[in-house]
Design an enzyme around this catalytic site. Structure first.
Site, PDB file in Angstrom:
ATOM      1  N   ARG A  64       0.845  -1.213   0.000  1.00 51.02           N
ATOM      2  CA  ARG A  64       0.000   0.000   0.000  1.00 51.02           C
ATOM      3  C   ARG A  64       0.869   1.248   0.000  1.00 51.02           C
ATOM      4  O   ARG A  64       0.601   2.217  -0.701  1.00 51.02           O
ATOM      5  CB  ARG A  64      -0.904   0.019   1.236  1.00 51.02           C
ATOM      6  CG  ARG A  64      -2.077  -0.931   1.126  1.00 51.02           C
ATOM      7  CD  ARG A  64      -3.036  -0.734   2.261  1.00 51.02           C
ATOM      8  NE  ARG A  64      -3.713   0.556   2.208  1.00 51.02           N
ATOM      9  CZ  ARG A  64      -4.328   1.112   3.243  1.00 51.02           C
ATOM     10  NH1 ARG A  64      -4.372   0.494   4.396  1.00 51.02           N
ATOM     11  NH2 ARG A  64      -4.919   2.274   3.123  1.00 51.02           N
ATOM     12  N   ASN A  97      -8.213   8.940   6.514  1.00 51.61           N
ATOM     13  CA  ASN A  97      -7.257   8.392   5.559  1.00 51.61           C
ATOM     14  C   ASN A  97      -5.848   8.366   6.145  1.00 51.61           C
ATOM     15  O   ASN A  97      -5.458   9.258   6.894  1.00 51.61           O
ATOM     16  CB  ASN A  97      -7.270   9.215   4.267  1.00 51.61           C
ATOM     17  CG  ASN A  97      -8.636   9.187   3.618  1.00 51.61           C
ATOM     18  OD1 ASN A  97      -9.462   8.351   3.946  1.00 51.61           O
ATOM     19  ND2 ASN A  97      -8.890  10.105   2.695  1.00 51.61           N
ATOM     20  N   HIS A 114      -7.112   7.590  11.953  1.00 51.02           N
ATOM     21  CA  HIS A 114      -6.835   6.157  11.773  1.00 51.02           C
ATOM     22  C   HIS A 114      -5.347   5.869  11.578  1.00 51.02           C
ATOM     23  O   HIS A 114      -4.984   4.783  11.145  1.00 51.02           O
ATOM     24  CB  HIS A 114      -7.648   5.603  10.595  1.00 51.02           C
ATOM     25  CG  HIS A 114      -9.104   5.465  10.920  1.00 51.02           C
ATOM     26  ND1 HIS A 114     -10.065   5.213   9.972  1.00 51.02           N
ATOM     27  CD2 HIS A 114      -9.771   5.540  12.103  1.00 51.02           C
ATOM     28  CE1 HIS A 114     -11.251   5.147  10.553  1.00 51.02           C
ATOM     29  NE2 HIS A 114     -11.101   5.353  11.834  1.00 51.02           N
ATOM     30  N   CYS A 122       6.524   1.028  17.961  1.00 47.42           N
ATOM     31  CA  CYS A 122       6.744  -0.220  18.691  1.00 47.42           C
ATOM     32  C   CYS A 122       5.446  -0.596  19.386  1.00 47.42           C
ATOM     33  O   CYS A 122       4.778   0.260  19.965  1.00 47.42           O
ATOM     34  CB  CYS A 122       7.865  -0.018  19.703  1.00 47.42           C
ATOM     35  SG  CYS A 122       7.992  -1.355  20.887  1.00 47.42           S
ATOM     36  N   SER A 183     -18.237   6.414   3.712  1.00 45.35           N
ATOM     37  CA  SER A 183     -19.465   5.627   3.547  1.00 45.35           C
ATOM     38  C   SER A 183     -20.472   5.801   4.681  1.00 45.35           C
ATOM     39  O   SER A 183     -21.613   5.376   4.561  1.00 45.35           O
ATOM     40  CB  SER A 183     -19.100   4.146   3.418  1.00 45.35           C
ATOM     41  OG  SER A 183     -18.327   3.749   4.538  1.00 45.35           O
ATOM     42  N   GLU A 208     -21.970   8.805  -3.685  1.00 42.51           N
ATOM     43  CA  GLU A 208     -23.346   8.322  -3.471  1.00 42.51           C
ATOM     44  C   GLU A 208     -23.793   8.601  -2.038  1.00 42.51           C
ATOM     45  O   GLU A 208     -22.968   8.995  -1.203  1.00 42.51           O
ATOM     46  CB  GLU A 208     -23.429   6.825  -3.766  1.00 42.51           C
ATOM     47  CG  GLU A 208     -22.420   6.026  -3.017  1.00 42.51           C
ATOM     48  CD  GLU A 208     -22.126   4.683  -3.673  1.00 42.51           C
ATOM     49  OE1 GLU A 208     -21.688   3.772  -2.948  1.00 42.51           O
ATOM     50  OE2 GLU A 208     -22.317   4.549  -4.892  1.00 42.51           O
ATOM     51  N   ALA A 224     -15.620  13.833  -5.809  1.00 41.49           N
ATOM     52  CA  ALA A 224     -15.140  14.972  -5.018  1.00 41.49           C
ATOM     53  C   ALA A 224     -14.192  15.860  -5.815  1.00 41.49           C
ATOM     54  O   ALA A 224     -14.257  17.090  -5.722  1.00 41.49           O
ATOM     55  CB  ALA A 224     -14.454  14.462  -3.748  1.00 41.49           C
TER      56      ALA A 224
HETATM   57  P1  OAD Z   1     -15.307   3.431   2.271  1.00 37.12           P
HETATM   58  O1  OAD Z   1     -14.579   2.634   1.250  1.00 37.12           O
HETATM   59  O2  OAD Z   1     -16.133   2.699   3.252  1.00 37.12           O
HETATM   60  O3  OAD Z   1     -16.247   4.492   1.549  1.00 37.12           O
HETATM   61  C1  OAD Z   1     -15.758   5.317   0.526  1.00 37.12           C
HETATM   62  C2  OAD Z   1     -16.841   6.302   0.163  1.00 37.12           C
HETATM   63  O4  OAD Z   1     -16.306   7.174  -0.823  1.00 37.12           O
HETATM   64  C3  OAD Z   1     -18.098   5.682  -0.425  1.00 37.12           C
HETATM   65  O5  OAD Z   1     -19.230   6.227   0.195  1.00 37.12           O
HETATM   66  C4  OAD Z   1     -18.065   6.078  -1.905  1.00 37.12           C
HETATM   67  O6  OAD Z   1     -19.367   6.350  -2.436  1.00 37.12           O
HETATM   68  C5  OAD Z   1     -17.265   7.352  -1.861  1.00 37.12           C
HETATM   69  N1  OAD Z   1     -16.514   7.643  -3.084  1.00 37.12           N
HETATM   70  C6  OAD Z   1     -15.939   6.792  -3.969  1.00 37.12           C
HETATM   71  N2  OAD Z   1     -15.311   7.457  -4.950  1.00 37.12           N
HETATM   72  C7  OAD Z   1     -15.494   8.778  -4.696  1.00 37.12           C
HETATM   73  C8  OAD Z   1     -15.091   9.997  -5.343  1.00 37.12           C
HETATM   74  N3  OAD Z   1     -14.372  10.006  -6.471  1.00 37.12           N
HETATM   75  N4  OAD Z   1     -15.477  11.170  -4.782  1.00 37.12           N
HETATM   76  C9  OAD Z   1     -16.205  11.190  -3.650  1.00 37.12           C
HETATM   77  N5  OAD Z   1     -16.629  10.089  -3.005  1.00 37.12           N
HETATM   78  C10 OAD Z   1     -16.278   8.893  -3.513  1.00 37.12           C
HETATM   79  O7  OAD Z   1     -14.224   4.342   2.993  1.00 37.12           O
HETATM   80  P2  OAD Z   1     -14.313   5.125   4.392  1.00 37.12           P
HETATM   81  O8  OAD Z   1     -15.717   5.487   4.705  1.00 37.12           O
HETATM   82  O9  OAD Z   1     -13.317   6.196   4.358  1.00 37.12           O
HETATM   83  O10 OAD Z   1     -10.125   2.274   8.344  1.00 37.12           O
HETATM   84  O11 OAD Z   1     -13.849   4.004   5.381  1.00 37.12           O
HETATM   85  C11 OAD Z   1     -13.608   4.323   6.730  1.00 37.12           C
HETATM   86  C12 OAD Z   1     -12.545   3.409   7.292  1.00 37.12           C
HETATM   87  O12 OAD Z   1     -12.864   2.056   6.980  1.00 37.12           O
HETATM   88  C13 OAD Z   1     -11.190   3.591   6.670  1.00 37.12           C
HETATM   89  O13 OAD Z   1     -10.467   4.667   7.249  1.00 37.12           O
HETATM   90  C14 OAD Z   1     -10.494   2.292   6.963  1.00 37.12           C
HETATM   91  C15 OAD Z   1     -11.638   1.346   6.675  1.00 37.12           C
HETATM   92  O14 OAD Z   1     -11.640   0.163   7.389  1.00 37.12           O
HETATM   93  C16 OAD Z   1      -8.925   1.734   8.691  1.00 37.12           C
HETATM   94  O15 OAD Z   1      -8.198   1.201   7.893  1.00 37.12           O
HETATM   95  C17 OAD Z   1      -8.611   1.859  10.129  1.00 37.12           C
END
Ligand code: OAD
Length: 234
Positions: A64, A97, A114, A122, A183, A208, A224
């Site tokens: 990653r 992020n 996060h 460590c 999301s 969405e 976005a």
């Molecule tokens: P998700 O993958 O759950 O959601 C991503 C969101 O971004 C969705 O609602 C999509 O509709 C939206 N999306 C996709 N492409 C987009 C674009 N071009 N412009 C705007 N929106 C777009 O990701 P997160 O909600 O960020 O945690 O997930 C939260 C946490 O879950 C992450 O930080 C991670 C994960 O487990 C850890 O790793 C600790």
């Protein structure tokens, strides 16, 4: 497209998620083809997984990290950095992020709640350090102070996100909440919307409707990187 008409004197709480980095080429987590579709979350993103197979976890984050280093901030990151310059009260940005793209775009991130892909720590000493090289080594290392295992400075499943006290304090005194590209399914971030005051204007920008869409005053749906710069135009 109408602008959001943010006033320079507004006190913003901004929360971003994986969607804001999608147009930089970084996979989201829960969309079709997202990162969690192809991986066993417990195996690569939990303390139990790290204990069981540290090399697998190390390799996952190393890949990653290498990928993210090839990506750049996009127009949405840039728009938030410009917004920050125009506001009188700052800093204001919280992100889920771990990719550092807000920082690279010039935003002062108040909390990467996060963790950070480019830091390690460590397991025992716990203090995060900038780590330029470690991830590219094949094996996880041991701490030179105490011998504990060095792990990615990422908040894993079952662990508490960072800075919740600060977040709650800023939530209480903000008058505009702007949420981008998340999301609304991961807690506690998904619940922040329910902690703002009644007078706070709440805005979602993303591809969405999020799972917690019902709580927002305004939803602006689209990519976005395409719509945020226009929405934030003063
Ligand atoms: P998700 O993958 O759950 O959601 C991503 C969101 O971004 C969705 O609602 C999509 O509709 C939206 N999306 C996709 N492409 C987009 C674009 N071009 N412009 C705007 N929106 C777009 O990701 P997160 O909600 O960020 O945690 O997930 C939260 C946490 O879950 C992450 O930080 C991670 C994960 O487990 C850890 O790793 C600790």
């Amino acid at each position: 497209m109408p602008s959001l008409k943010i006033d320079p004197s507004d006190r913003l709480f901004i929360l971003t998620g994986a969607g804001i980095s999608a147009e930089s080429g970084i996979q989201t987590f829960r969309d079709a083809g997202g990162l969690w579709e192809g991986h066993d979350v417990v195996a690569v993103a939990s303390p139990e997984g790290f204990k069981k197979d540290p090399q697998l976890v190390w390799r996952f984050y190393s890949e990653r990290r290498q990928h993210v280093l090839e990506c750049n901030p996009n127009a949405a990151h840039d728009a938030l950095a410009v917004l920050e310059q125009q506001l009188t009260s700052k800093p204001i940005l919280f992100t889920q992020n771990v990719d550092n793209l807000h920082q690279r775009a010039g935003s002062s991130v108040l909390s990467a709640m996060h963790g950070n892909l480019f830091k390690s720590r460590c397991e025992k000493c716990a203090i995060p350090f900038d780590d330029e090289q470690l991830y590219f080594d094949a094996l996880p290392q041991s701490c030179i102070n105490c011998g504990g295992a060095i792990r990615p400075d990422i908040v894993w499943f079952g662990e508490e996100p960072r800075d919740l006290n600060i977040i709650n304090a800023v939530l209480r005194c903000s008058n505009v909440m702007l949420v981008v590209g998340t999301s609304g399914r991961v807690y506690p971030a998904a619940d922040f919307i329910r902690k703002v005051g009644k007078q706070t204007r709440t805005i979602y920008v993303g591809l969405e409707r999020p799972a917690n869409a019902a709580y927002f005053d305004e939803l602006h749906l689209g990519k976005a990187g395409e719509i945020l710069p226009e929405l934030l135009a003063f």
